[in-house]
Design a protein around this motif. Structure first.
Motif, PDB file in Angstrom:
ATOM      1  N   UNK A   8       0.870  -1.162   0.000  1.00  0.00           N
ATOM      2  CA  UNK A   8       0.000   0.000   0.000  1.00  0.00           C
ATOM      3  C   UNK A   8       0.910   1.215   0.000  1.00  0.00           C
ATOM      4  N   UNK A   9       0.917   1.942  -1.106  1.00  0.00           N
ATOM      5  CA  UNK A   9       1.939   2.940  -1.382  1.00  0.00           C
ATOM      6  C   UNK A   9       1.358   4.349  -1.328  1.00  0.00           C
ATOM      7  N   UNK A  10       2.070   5.230  -0.633  1.00  0.00           N
ATOM      8  CA  UNK A  10       1.815   6.670  -0.682  1.00  0.00           C
ATOM      9  C   UNK A  10       2.893   7.294  -1.556  1.00  0.00           C
ATOM     10  N   UNK A  11       2.508   8.178  -2.461  1.00  0.00           N
ATOM     11  CA  UNK A  11       3.470   8.958  -3.228  1.00  0.00           C
ATOM     12  C   UNK A  11       3.346  10.431  -2.840  1.00  0.00           C
ATOM     13  N   UNK A  12       4.483  11.060  -2.630  1.00  0.00           N
ATOM     14  CA  UNK A  12       4.514  12.467  -2.252  1.00  0.00           C
ATOM     15  C   UNK A  12       5.384  13.206  -3.265  1.00  0.00           C
ATOM     16  N   UNK A  13       4.789  14.150  -3.981  1.00  0.00           N
ATOM     17  CA  UNK A  13       5.520  14.912  -4.982  1.00  0.00           C
ATOM     18  C   UNK A  13       4.899  16.288  -5.106  1.00  0.00           C
ATOM     19  N   UNK A  14       5.615  17.191  -5.767  1.00  0.00           N
ATOM     20  CA  UNK A  14       5.133  18.564  -5.875  1.00  0.00           C
ATOM     21  C   UNK A  14       3.920  18.677  -6.784  1.00  0.00           C
ATOM     22  N   UNK A  15       3.850  17.875  -7.842  1.00  0.00           N
ATOM     23  CA  UNK A  15       2.815  18.091  -8.850  1.00  0.00           C
ATOM     24  C   UNK A  15       2.121  16.805  -9.287  1.00  0.00           C
ATOM     25  N   UNK A  16       2.135  15.800  -8.432  1.00  0.00           N
ATOM     26  CA  UNK A  16       1.433  14.565  -8.736  1.00  0.00           C
ATOM     27  C   UNK A  16       0.188  14.415  -7.882  1.00  0.00           C
ATOM     28  N   UNK A  69      -3.378   2.410  -8.152  1.00  0.00           N
ATOM     29  CA  UNK A  69      -3.768   1.153  -7.525  1.00  0.00           C
ATOM     30  C   UNK A  69      -4.398   0.174  -8.515  1.00  0.00           C
ATOM     31  N   UNK A  70      -5.122   0.692  -9.501  1.00  0.00           N
ATOM     32  CA  UNK A  70      -5.835  -0.181 -10.445  1.00  0.00           C
ATOM     33  C   UNK A  70      -4.860  -0.974 -11.303  1.00  0.00           C
ATOM     34  N   UNK A  71      -3.867  -0.301 -11.862  1.00  0.00           N
ATOM     35  CA  UNK A  71      -2.894  -0.978 -12.721  1.00  0.00           C
ATOM     36  C   UNK A  71      -1.690  -1.499 -11.940  1.00  0.00           C
ATOM     37  N   UNK A  72      -1.554  -1.096 -10.676  1.00  0.00           N
ATOM     38  CA  UNK A  72      -0.408  -1.451  -9.840  1.00  0.00           C
ATOM     39  C   UNK A  72       0.898  -0.984 -10.483  1.00  0.00           C
ATOM     40  N   UNK A  73       0.847   0.251 -11.042  1.00  0.00           N
ATOM     41  CA  UNK A  73       2.006   0.809 -11.715  1.00  0.00           C
ATOM     42  C   UNK A  73       2.380   2.155 -11.110  1.00  0.00           C
ATOM     43  N   UNK A  74       3.653   2.498 -11.257  1.00  0.00           N
ATOM     44  CA  UNK A  74       4.179   3.794 -10.856  1.00  0.00           C
ATOM     45  C   UNK A  74       4.452   4.640 -12.087  1.00  0.00           C
ATOM     46  N   UNK A  75       4.091   5.929 -12.006  1.00  0.00           N
ATOM     47  CA  UNK A  75       4.339   6.863 -13.086  1.00  0.00           C
ATOM     48  C   UNK A  75       5.102   8.063 -12.517  1.00  0.00           C
ATOM     49  N   UNK A  76       6.181   8.446 -13.189  1.00  0.00           N
ATOM     50  CA  UNK A  76       7.016   9.546 -12.710  1.00  0.00           C
ATOM     51  C   UNK A  76       7.263  10.529 -13.844  1.00  0.00           C
ATOM     52  N   UNK A  77       6.878  11.791 -13.635  1.00  0.00           N
ATOM     53  CA  UNK A  77       7.191  12.863 -14.573  1.00  0.00           C
ATOM     54  C   UNK A  77       8.443  13.573 -14.116  1.00  0.00           C
ATOM     55  N   UNK A  78       9.369  13.781 -15.040  1.00  0.00           N
ATOM     56  CA  UNK A  78      10.666  14.343 -14.691  1.00  0.00           C
ATOM     57  C   UNK A  78      10.769  15.799 -15.116  1.00  0.00           C
ATOM     58  N   UNK A  79      11.344  16.607 -14.233  1.00  0.00           N
ATOM     59  CA  UNK A  79      11.644  17.990 -14.570  1.00  0.00           C
ATOM     60  C   UNK A  79      12.771  18.052 -15.600  1.00  0.00           C
ATOM     61  N   UNK A  84       8.307  11.078 -19.236  1.00  0.00           N
ATOM     62  CA  UNK A  84       7.553  10.205 -18.338  1.00  0.00           C
ATOM     63  C   UNK A  84       8.256   8.856 -18.215  1.00  0.00           C
ATOM     64  N   UNK A  85       8.441   8.408 -16.975  1.00  0.00           N
ATOM     65  CA  UNK A  85       9.003   7.088 -16.689  1.00  0.00           C
ATOM     66  C   UNK A  85       7.916   6.244 -16.037  1.00  0.00           C
ATOM     67  N   UNK A  86       7.885   4.950 -16.400  1.00  0.00           N
ATOM     68  CA  UNK A  86       6.845   4.043 -15.926  1.00  0.00           C
ATOM     69  C   UNK A  86       7.504   2.792 -15.347  1.00  0.00           C
ATOM     70  N   UNK A  87       6.984   2.324 -14.217  1.00  0.00           N
ATOM     71  CA  UNK A  87       7.461   1.095 -13.600  1.00  0.00           C
ATOM     72  C   UNK A  87       6.290   0.166 -13.312  1.00  0.00           C
ATOM     73  N   UNK A  88       6.420  -1.068 -13.715  1.00  0.00           N
ATOM     74  CA  UNK A  88       5.396  -2.081 -13.429  1.00  0.00           C
ATOM     75  C   UNK A  88       5.847  -3.055 -12.355  1.00  0.00           C
ATOM     76  N   UNK A  89       6.976  -2.762 -11.696  1.00  0.00           N
ATOM     77  CA  UNK A  89       7.479  -3.651 -10.642  1.00  0.00           C
ATOM     78  C   UNK A  89       7.824  -2.861  -9.379  1.00  0.00           C
ATOM     79  N   UNK A  90       6.996  -1.863  -9.093  1.00  0.00           N
ATOM     80  CA  UNK A  90       7.134  -1.075  -7.862  1.00  0.00           C
ATOM     81  C   UNK A  90       8.452  -0.319  -7.769  1.00  0.00           C
ATOM     82  N   UNK A  91       9.011   0.054  -8.921  1.00  0.00           N
ATOM     83  CA  UNK A  91      10.181   0.906  -8.917  1.00  0.00           C
ATOM     84  C   UNK A  91      11.507   0.206  -9.096  1.00  0.00           C
ATOM     85  N   UNK A  92      11.496  -1.116  -9.238  1.00  0.00           N
ATOM     86  CA  UNK A  92      12.766  -1.819  -9.449  1.00  0.00           C
ATOM     87  C   UNK A  92      13.363  -1.477 -10.805  1.00  0.00           C
ATOM     88  N   UNK A  93      12.516  -1.334 -11.810  1.00  0.00           N
ATOM     89  CA  UNK A  93      12.981  -0.954 -13.145  1.00  0.00           C
ATOM     90  C   UNK A  93      12.003   0.052 -13.732  1.00  0.00           C
TER      91      UNK A  93
END
Length: 389
Positions: A8-16, A69-79, A84-93
């Motif tokens: 169960x993941x919390x994400x904290x970012x300036x613009x997400x 939570x639905x796709x169980x994926x992480x999405x990261x937008x970079x300054x 856009x970077x996407x991870x389907x393994x909780x950030x390992x890759x």
């Protein structure tokens, strides 16, 4: 601690995404910083958060971080670069998914679910709004957002205007609001094809022109919105056609950004600097940030920072609220000088989780608090990226 089958993941970012909910209390917290993503874990609700040794996306300034939570994926937008970077393994890759994005500077990110569709929405610098219907494999630009009146007045110091925030109420997925910093609040009701400028809040004596920060809906009502800006807090009950100004630049939270509505109580939370970005931030070592609470629908606000430094070094640039059936409402706030705080009693008191973290910052705000030589080196790096004038 060993990672559970599904954290169960919390994400904290300036613009997400800043608000999330779950049945069980979160056991993982990912913090977007100017030097990658810091990973914290805890064994249970009452256990301390423990920083993990490995950074995710090291070396990248992560602007927007979302766990879906639905796709169980992480999405990261970079300054600045990387898109856009996407991870389907909780950030390992991670995998870059930028086909169709015209800018690698992803400022804001919203993940929507409409029936069985997952829709990604991205806002960039320079201003452009994009959507993806295939988890970022391809992107469609919606240039109508740059064809409204007044774009010749859009401005951002030392850089370019950008899409600071994207919001859509769950009941109306094709009605989307974007905050252009500095420039305008725009609304589309057809998924981005056409846009309307919502500027009736503007006054001739405004300190900044349409410096829009963040749209927050009031619970289940798609027509009621709170808008934080560089000159204060506004409220509308008619989808942004008319506005009431609730605070201004004389307020203790003169430069508000994150805002949260308690899911059950008549309680709201607002975070921001005591003054707009200016040389005094660096000279005084603080923006005099405030975490504030309202019990009367935003009409009045009280500072609520017991347990935090006074004043906090730097500025509170990121914040999040997580609500779980197990733990109730938990609040988090992070600073441009690397301090991270949490509250489990609705901001009545705070505990410092960590210090010495990389800067948690919207864009280059944190540079104000760097030593002169480090600031000069950082600004030179941005000039090399054509991201700083």
């Amino acid at each position: 601690m060993a990672e559970a089958a599904k954290s169960t993941i919390i994400c904290i970012s300036a613009n997400g995404k800043t608000s999330s909910a779950s049945q069980s209390a979160a056991n993982r917290m990912l913090i977007a910083t100017a030097d990658g993503v810091v990973d914290f874990r805890r064994d249970n609700l009452d256990a301390p958060w423990t920083r993990q040794p490995d950074m995710l996306l090291p070396g990248h300034h992560v602007s927007a971080l979302v766990y879906d939570e639905v796709t169980d994926m992480l999405f990261a937008g970079l300054h600045y670069e990387g898109g856009l970077m996407v991870s389907s393994d909780h950030g390992k890759s991670w995998e870059a998914r930028n086909n169709g994005l015209q800018s690698g500077h992803v400022y804001s990110l919203l993940v929507q679910h409409d029936g069985d569709r997952t829709i990604l929405n991205v806002g960039t610098e320079p201003v452009m709004f994009y959507r993806s219907f295939d988890l970022g494999q391809s992107w469609t630009a919606y240039p109508g957002c740059t064809q409204v009146e007044g774009t010749e007045h859009w401005f951002f110091p030392r850089s370019q205007p950008h899409v600071k925030h994207i919001a859509a109420h769950p009941s109306e997925p094709e009605t989307i609001y974007i905050c252009v910093e500095q420039g305008d609040l725009l609304r589309t009701e057809d998924g981005g094809e056409s846009w309307t400028s919502l500027n009736s809040m503007e006054r001739p004596d405004d300190k900044f022109r349409r410096d829009q920060h963040r749209v927050t809906f009031y619970r289940y009502n798609a027509a009621e919105i709170f808008l934080t800006t560089g000159i204060g807090l506004y409220h509308t009950a008619d989808r942004g056609e008319t506005w009431e100004r609730l605070t201004d630049t004389s307020h203790p939270c003169a430069y508000p950004d994150p805002l949260f509505v308690h899911p059950r109580k008549e309680l709201m939370f607002m975070v921001g600097a005591g003054m707009n970005p200016n040389p005094n931030w660096g000279a005084e070592g603080t923006a005099y940030p405030k975490f504030m609470v309202s019990t009367d629908h935003g009409k009045t606000w009280q500072t609520s920072m017991i347990g935090m430094a006074d004043p906090i070094a730097g500025n509170l640039e990121v914040a999040a609220m997580h609500d779980s059936a197990e733990g109730g409402v938990e609040l988090f706030a992070g600073s441009a000088c690397g301090e991270l705080y949490a509250s489990r009693d609705e901001a009545q008191s705070w505990q410092r989780i960590a210090d010495g973290l990389p800067a948690m910052s919207k864009g280059p705000h944190f540079r104000h608090f760097l030593p002169p030589d480090e600031r000069a080196a950082y600004e030179e790096k941005l000039r090399a990226l054509n991201a700083f004038a």
